[in-house]
Design an enzyme around this catalytic site. Sequence first.
Site: not given
Length: 193
Positions: A41, A127
């Site tokens: 995620h 990220h």
Amino acid sequence: MVRAFLAIDLPLDLKRELYSLSKIPLPEGLKGKWVEEENYHLTLHFFGNVPENLVEKIARSLQGLLRGFTPFSLTLNGPGFFPERGTPRVLWIGLKDEAGELKEINQKLQKSLKRLKLERKERFHPHITLLRIKELRDPEAFQDYFRRLLDEATRIQGKTFLVKEVTLFKSELTPKGPVYSPLKTFPFQGDVL
Ligand code: 3AM
């Protein structure tokens, strides 16, 4: 208490491609835990442990701040690690936020956190965590491994995906690893072109 974080979930095919990077064998002296395929995620904010009644308040605030956003695309960038100096702890794939939507969500989120008197985070570096490093005994072996990863990641670099919603997740830490389950989803408005 609920351990909560706000994130963008990823399409299944992208998760599969990211997971293919885990097939690169870790060198001797580098021990880590690869994130489970289903768990990839993009975290927007980690709230930590919050009381149940505050979760409701946070959700209402998120509803307000995310209103007005329409679906947007993000592009996978190359790998990197945190911290940049010293022993790397987290290995990730970066994202290009070409339209600046993530930045805008983050700015609104910071204001909302301030209003709710919750802790804020100065820096936001979009990220997707791939690997959490537990032990690194040979920095050179890490450099070799990272070069190999850079190389392999060129296959997926530049891939784009559409973000249609943001999810407030509950995170439960179990001996088998974290279990993430959606508490509330905030779909963006409008049709996708
Ligand atoms: O997307 P990443 O992997 O960067 O590292 C955790 C993960 O982010 C982060 O919240 C996301 C979902 O678990 N996280 C966990 N504990 C944290 C903490 N104490 C934390 N972030 C900041 N402080």
